[in-house]
Design a protein around this motif. Structure first.
Motif, PDB file in Angstrom:
ATOM      1  N   ARG A 130       0.849  -1.240  -0.009  1.00 28.82           N
ATOM      2  CA  ARG A 130      -0.140   0.184  -0.261  1.00 28.82           C
ATOM      3  C   ARG A 130       0.766   1.201   0.049  1.00 28.82           C
ATOM      4  O   ARG A 130       0.804   2.182  -0.660  1.00 28.82           O
ATOM      5  CB  ARG A 130      -0.861  -0.072   1.199  1.00 28.82           C
ATOM      6  CG  ARG A 130      -1.764   1.085   1.368  1.00 28.82           C
ATOM      7  CD  ARG A 130      -2.842   1.119   2.707  1.00 28.82           C
ATOM      8  NE  ARG A 130      -3.657   2.175   2.625  1.00 28.82           N
ATOM      9  CZ  ARG A 130      -4.462   2.346   3.745  1.00 28.82           C
ATOM     10  NH1 ARG A 130      -4.516   1.590   4.850  1.00 28.82           N
ATOM     11  NH2 ARG A 130      -5.308   3.477   3.794  1.00 28.82           N
ATOM     12  N   GLN A 188       1.156   4.151  -2.744  1.00 23.39           N
ATOM     13  CA  GLN A 188       0.969   5.569  -2.460  1.00 23.39           C
ATOM     14  C   GLN A 188       2.361   6.439  -2.812  1.00 23.39           C
ATOM     15  O   GLN A 188       2.164   7.633  -3.329  1.00 23.39           O
ATOM     16  CB  GLN A 188       0.740   5.778  -0.909  1.00 23.39           C
ATOM     17  CG  GLN A 188      -0.558   5.244  -0.580  1.00 23.39           C
ATOM     18  CD  GLN A 188      -0.625   5.251   1.100  1.00 23.39           C
ATOM     19  OE1 GLN A 188       0.385   5.299   1.781  1.00 23.39           O
ATOM     20  NE2 GLN A 188      -1.872   4.977   1.575  1.00 23.39           N
ATOM     21  N   LYS A 215      -2.357  10.503  -1.704  1.00 24.98           N
ATOM     22  CA  LYS A 215      -3.785   9.890  -1.811  1.00 24.98           C
ATOM     23  C   LYS A 215      -3.690   8.672  -0.776  1.00 24.98           C
ATOM     24  O   LYS A 215      -2.683   7.931  -1.056  1.00 24.98           O
ATOM     25  CB  LYS A 215      -4.214   9.810  -3.224  1.00 24.98           C
ATOM     26  CG  LYS A 215      -5.574   9.515  -3.264  1.00 24.98           C
ATOM     27  CD  LYS A 215      -6.037   9.612  -4.761  1.00 24.98           C
ATOM     28  CE  LYS A 215      -7.413   9.477  -4.775  1.00 24.98           C
ATOM     29  NZ  LYS A 215      -7.906   9.579  -6.138  1.00 24.98           N
ATOM     30  N   GLU A 216      -4.596   8.524   0.047  1.00 25.35           N
ATOM     31  CA  GLU A 216      -4.412   7.292   0.838  1.00 25.35           C
ATOM     32  C   GLU A 216      -4.755   6.081   0.267  1.00 25.35           C
ATOM     33  O   GLU A 216      -4.219   4.954   0.381  1.00 25.35           O
ATOM     34  CB  GLU A 216      -5.324   7.335   2.199  1.00 25.35           C
ATOM     35  CG  GLU A 216      -5.644   6.322   3.088  1.00 25.35           C
ATOM     36  CD  GLU A 216      -6.599   6.655   3.983  1.00 25.35           C
ATOM     37  OE1 GLU A 216      -6.730   5.747   5.006  1.00 25.35           O
ATOM     38  OE2 GLU A 216      -7.126   7.600   4.231  1.00 25.35           O
ATOM     39  N   LYS A 217      -5.759   6.301  -0.766  1.00 22.15           N
ATOM     40  CA  LYS A 217      -6.059   5.217  -1.647  1.00 22.15           C
ATOM     41  C   LYS A 217      -5.961   5.559  -3.136  1.00 22.15           C
ATOM     42  O   LYS A 217      -6.663   5.970  -3.859  1.00 22.15           O
ATOM     43  CB  LYS A 217      -7.656   4.543  -1.354  1.00 22.15           C
ATOM     44  CG  LYS A 217      -7.918   4.433  -0.338  1.00 22.15           C
ATOM     45  CD  LYS A 217      -9.302   3.864   0.148  1.00 22.15           C
ATOM     46  CE  LYS A 217      -9.669   3.491   1.547  1.00 22.15           C
ATOM     47  NZ  LYS A 217     -11.300   3.328   1.617  1.00 22.15           N
ATOM     48  N   LEU A 234      -6.100   4.264  -6.161  1.00 23.25           N
ATOM     49  CA  LEU A 234      -7.032   3.422  -6.993  1.00 23.25           C
ATOM     50  C   LEU A 234      -6.527   3.280  -8.424  1.00 23.25           C
ATOM     51  O   LEU A 234      -6.477   2.346  -9.135  1.00 23.25           O
ATOM     52  CB  LEU A 234      -8.747   3.506  -7.104  1.00 23.25           C
ATOM     53  CG  LEU A 234      -9.294   3.657  -5.498  1.00 23.25           C
ATOM     54  CD1 LEU A 234     -10.661   3.962  -5.883  1.00 23.25           C
ATOM     55  CD2 LEU A 234      -8.918   2.421  -5.030  1.00 23.25           C
ATOM     56  N   GLN A 238      -3.937   0.456  -7.656  1.00 19.04           N
ATOM     57  CA  GLN A 238      -4.408  -0.555  -6.780  1.00 19.04           C
ATOM     58  C   GLN A 238      -5.341  -1.281  -7.944  1.00 19.04           C
ATOM     59  O   GLN A 238      -5.336  -2.560  -7.852  1.00 19.04           O
ATOM     60  CB  GLN A 238      -5.114  -0.094  -5.883  1.00 19.04           C
ATOM     61  CG  GLN A 238      -4.130   0.211  -4.833  1.00 19.04           C
ATOM     62  CD  GLN A 238      -4.830   0.927  -3.374  1.00 19.04           C
ATOM     63  OE1 GLN A 238      -6.204   1.343  -3.266  1.00 19.04           O
ATOM     64  NE2 GLN A 238      -4.145   1.153  -2.462  1.00 19.04           N
TER      65      GLN A 238
END
Length: 206
Positions: free
Chosen positions: A124, A128, A139-141, A143, A146
């Motif tokens: 993760r 990031q 950005k935390e996620k 996408l 991911q």
């Protein structure tokens, strides 16, 4: 002049319980056609329930049988000296509950293994960091990385194992098939050494 018959023992055959094993079942045979037919039909062993699921037939037993039945025939052998006879008993049908239970167990186990691996390598944080390097934003996620990564992980597994459900993608064996083949070869060699009563002999001094 004696007739010549050449036999090549098969590596393994599969038979049903109570099957009468002939030399034609055990070996490939080359010779005069009339002689070849007689050799093929020569009975060498009768499978019974006490045999469990594996019997090993040695080429010496085949030669001895042929010499007793056809004394004027010269027997030549090539290739393997033993054949594994695997007795195929009727398999139990698996219930749907059992199938679903095993499937869930494997699915959850594989999912936990993948998640633990990603946690160990801080996947993760890597996504990031890559997102920050490319966009300049934190950005935390992320996408954008991911989602393609997750899809690629699944596609990579399909390509690695070379199967999509029951359909093979190409003719090249998968690493799992190669490992299973090597395991089966080792297992067959073990059976040949330990199940064949003629391969070992204990001598006791008096």
């Amino acid at each position: 002049m004696d007739e010549i018959i050449t036999i090549r023992m098969r590596h393994k055959i599969e038979v049903q319980p109570n099957h009468t094993v002939t030399i034609g079942d055990l070996a490939q045979i080359i010779g005069k056609e009339s002689l070849k037919e007689e050799v093929c039909n020569t009975i060498i062993y009768h499978v019974n329930m006490s045999d469990k699921n594996i019997v090993v037939i040695d080429v010496m037993k085949v030669i001895d049988k042929l010499q007793s039945v056809l004394p004027n025939v010269e027997v030549q052998t090539i290739g393997s000296s033993q054949t594994i006879v695997e007795i195929m008993y009727k398999k139990r049908s698996f219930s749907a509950v059992y199938f679903v239970g095993v499937w869930l167990l494997l699915f959850i186990g594989a999912a936990l293994a993948i998640m633990n691996f990603h946690e160990d390598v801080s996947m993760r944080e890597v996504h990031q960091r890559i997102y920050y390097i490319i966009t300049g934003e934190e950005k935390e996620k992320p996408l954008m990385f991911q989602i393609p990564y997750s899809i690629g992980l699944g596609l990579g597994m399909v390509l690695f194992f070379n199967h999509l459900f029951r359909k093979r993608i190409n003719e090249e064996p998968s690493p799992l098939e190669v490992e299973m083949f090597n395991y089966q070869q080792d297992l067959d060699r073990y059976v040949m050494m330990n199940e064949n009563k003629e391969s070992t002999k204990k001598i006791h001094d008096h």
